[in-house]
Design an enzyme around this catalytic site. Structure first.
Site, PDB file in Angstrom:
ATOM      1  N   ARG A  17      12.928 -20.412  52.639  1.00 16.92           N
ATOM      2  CA  ARG A  17      14.380 -20.353  52.554  1.00 16.92           C
ATOM      3  C   ARG A  17      14.868 -19.607  51.316  1.00 16.92           C
ATOM      4  O   ARG A  17      16.013 -19.166  51.263  1.00 16.92           O
ATOM      5  CB  ARG A  17      14.967 -21.768  52.576  1.00 16.92           C
ATOM      6  CG  ARG A  17      14.861 -22.447  53.932  1.00 16.92           C
ATOM      7  CD  ARG A  17      15.252 -23.911  53.853  1.00 16.92           C
ATOM      8  NE  ARG A  17      16.609 -24.095  53.359  1.00 16.92           N
ATOM      9  CZ  ARG A  17      17.105 -25.280  52.994  1.00 16.92           C
ATOM     10  NH1 ARG A  17      16.338 -26.370  53.048  1.00 16.92           N
ATOM     11  NH2 ARG A  17      18.347 -25.376  52.572  1.00 16.92           N
ATOM     12  N   ASN A 171      14.513 -42.159  50.232  1.00 18.28           N
ATOM     13  CA  ASN A 171      13.204 -41.852  49.681  1.00 18.28           C
ATOM     14  C   ASN A 171      13.228 -40.488  48.998  1.00 18.28           C
ATOM     15  O   ASN A 171      13.562 -39.477  49.607  1.00 18.28           O
ATOM     16  CB  ASN A 171      12.167 -41.860  50.805  1.00 18.28           C
ATOM     17  CG  ASN A 171      10.789 -41.467  50.327  1.00 18.28           C
ATOM     18  OD1 ASN A 171      10.440 -41.680  49.166  1.00 18.28           O
ATOM     19  ND2 ASN A 171       9.999 -40.885  51.216  1.00 18.28           N
TER      20      ASN A 171
END
Length: 448
Positions: A17, A171
Site C-alpha cells: 500500500r 487487539n
C-alpha cells in the site's frame, strides 16, 4: 528477580500500500525511519536479544540496522504466528521474556513494554500478555474479551458476534510471553482458517484451552497505531509533531504559530527560545537558551549557542556551529561553518567550510568559494574582520584579525592582520558615451 528480555520485531511484509521502492518500516517520521524509532524504545530495556523478521527488501533492513539486531527470514510468509516462529534459531538457548512487536508500529513507549514484562512476571504467572487499546472507532480490529484483566477470548472482527463487536477493547497484535511458553504454543498453532495462515493470536486461545490464563495490558491508541499507507504515514507525522510542539512549549519555548513548526526526532531546545512561523528542523539540531529563530528558516545538523538570532529565510546546513550571540540573517546559507561569539552575516551570503572569528562582520553578497569541482577547501576569517559586500573569498584563504576586505573584492591570497585588501578592476569613465549610444540605437530602431 529480573529476567533477560528478547524482542522479536515483525517486518517481513511487502508494504504494497506504500507503493514504494523503500521498505515500509524505513519510511521516516520526524526525520527517522519508523523502525529505528521502535528500536530506540526497545533499547531502553537493555534487551539481551533483538530479532527482526525480514522478507521483502531484507537488504535495506540489514543496512539500516547496521548489525544491531539479528535477522531472520520469513519466506514464504504464512501469517504472524509463522513469522514469530522464524526467530526460534536466533533465540536458541535463550531463557527469558519475549516481546513481540511490529516494525510498522513505531511509537510503543519503553514504559509500556516494561508494563507488559512486569505483568508477565506477576505472581499469577500468565502464559501470554496481550497489549490492547480502545480506539474511538473499533473498525475491523480484532476484539479482546476479558474478565478483569484476564483474557477469556481473542476474536477477529469478522468472526465476532454482535455482543463481541460491541466490546471496545481491541487487539494491537503486540504480546509478551516466556520463551519456553511462546515456542511451545506456536508449535500447536494451525492454519485451519480461510486464509490458510498461522495466526499469532491463536496462542492465547490455546493457552486458555489448556486451563492457563492470559492477561491484558491497556495503552493509548497512539502508542500502537500502525502505518500501512502514505496517508497513515502523514497522519502519524502530524500527530507526532502536534505532541512535540506541546512538549516544546511546556519546556519553555515560544512558538508563535505552533502548527507551522516542524521538529526532528532529536531536536533539542533551550528555554526562552522564540520560534516564528514556518520553521523546519532537520535532524541534529541543538538550540541553547534565548535564541530567536525568525520565520521561514530551515535548520539541520546545527549547534546554536545562547542569544543567537537566525533568519528570516535562513538555511543552516550540517556542521554549522554558532557561538553566543552570533547572527545569521535573511537569505544566508551556511554549511560546515563555525561562527565565533558575536559574529554576524546579515544578508544574502553563502558560508561553506569556513571558520569566522568573534565579532567578524560578513557583508551582503559574500561567498566563500569552497569547491573547485573536485575538492572542498577551507576559509578562515579572523576576529573583528570586516568583509565588504559582494566579496568572493576563494579558498583556501585566510583573512587576518581586524583585516578589511573592500566591497566587490575577489580574494585569492591570504590577508594579513589589520590589512586592507581591495581587489577590483580599474573603473573606466567615458563621458557622454551612453547618450551617444542611446541616440544611435533609437535611430536604428526607427529605421533612419
Amino acid at each position: 528477580m529480573t529476567h533477560p528480555i528478547a524482542a522479536i520485531i515483525l517486518a517481513a511484509g511487502k508494504g504494497t500500500r506504500m507503493k514504494s521502492d523503500l521498505h515500509k518500516v524505513l519510511h521516516p517520521i520526524a526525520g527517522r525511519p519508523m523502525l529505528l524509532h521502535l528500536m530506540a524504545s526497545v533499547d531502553e530495556l537493555n534487551p539481551a536479544k533483538k530479532v527482526v523478521i525480514v522478507g521483502d527488501k531484507a537488504d535495506q533492513l540489514e543496512s539500516a540496522l547496521g548489525g544491531t539486531a539479528d535477522l531472520a527470514v520469513q519466506e514464504p510468509q504464512l501469517g504472524t504466528g509463522h513469522a514469530v516462529q522464524q526467530a526460534e534459531a536466533a533465540l536458541a538457548g535463550f531463557d527469558g521474556d519475549v516481546l513481540i512487536l511490529y516494525g510498522d508500529v513505531p511509537f510503543v513507549p519503553a514504559a509500556t513494554m516494561q508494563a507488559m514484562i512486569d505483568r508477565l512476571n506477576a505472581p499469577d504467572a500468565p502464559a501470554v500478555v496481550v497489549l490492547a487499546f480502545e480506539p474511538a472507532d473499533a473498525q475491523q480490529y480484532g476484539r479482546v474479551i476479558t474478565d478483569g484483566d484476564r483474557v477469556t477470548k481473542m476474536v477477529e472482527h469478522k468472526d465476532a458476534t454482535e455482543a463481541e463487536r460491541a466490546v471496545r477493547l481491541c487487539n494491537s497484535g503486540l504480546m509478551a510471553a516466556k520463551s519456553a511458553d511462546l515456542l511451545a504454543l506456536l508449535a500447536r498453532v494451525t492454519d485451519d482458517n480461510a486464509a490458510k495462515e498461522f495466526y499469532l493470536v491463536d496462542i492465547v486461545n490455546i493457552a486458555n484451552a489448556d486451563g492457563r490464563h492470559c492477561a491484558v495490558v491497556k495503552t493509548d491508541p497512539y502508542d500502537v497505531a500502525g502505518i500501512n499507507s502514505r496517508a497513515e504515514l502523514a497522519a502519524m507525522e502530524g500527530e507526532w509533531q502536534a505532541r512535540r510542539r506541546v512538549q516544546a512549549m511546556a519546556d519553555g519555548a515560544s512558538l508563535i504559530a505552533p502548527e507551522t513548526v516542524w521538529f526532528a526526532w532529536d531536536t533539542v531546545l533551550g528555554r526562552d527560545v522564540m520560534i516564528e512561523p514556518n520553521v523546519f528542523f532537520g535532524p541534529g539540531v541543538t538550540v541553547a537558551d534565548d535564541v530567536k529563530i525568525r520565520a521561514n528558516s530551515h535548520i539541520e545538523g546545527a549547534s546554536i549557542a545562547a542569544g543567537c538570532e537566525i533568519g528570516p529565510f535562513a538555511r543552516l546546513r550540517a556542521g554549522t556551529i554558532l557561538e553566543e550571540k552570533a547572527k545569521i540573517g535573511n537569505f544566508v546559507e551556511t554549511k560546515k561553518a563555525h561562527l565565533g561569539q558575536g559574529a554576524k552575516a546579515n544578508h544574502l551570503t553563502y558560508l561553506g567550510d569556513v571558520t569566522v572569528g568573534a565579532r567578524a562582520n560578513i557583508g551582503a553578497g559574500t561567498i566563500t568559494c569552497n569547491y573547485d569541482g573536485y575538492f572542498k577547501y577551507q576559509t578562515v576569517i579572523g576576529e573583528n574582520a570586516f568583509i565588504g559586500s559582494n566579496s568572493a573569498l576563494i579558498a583556501p584563504v585566510k583573512i587576518g584579525r581586524d583585516a578589511i576586505v573592500a566591497a566587490g573584492s575577489a580574494v585569492t591570497i591570504d590577508v594579513a592582520d589589520g590589512e586592507l585588501r581591495l581587489v577590483r578592476g580599474e573603473q573606466l569613465v567615458k563621458p557622454g558615451w551612453a547618450d551617444r549610444f542611446h541616440d544611435a540605437m533609437r535611430k536604428k530602431k526607427a529605421g533612419k
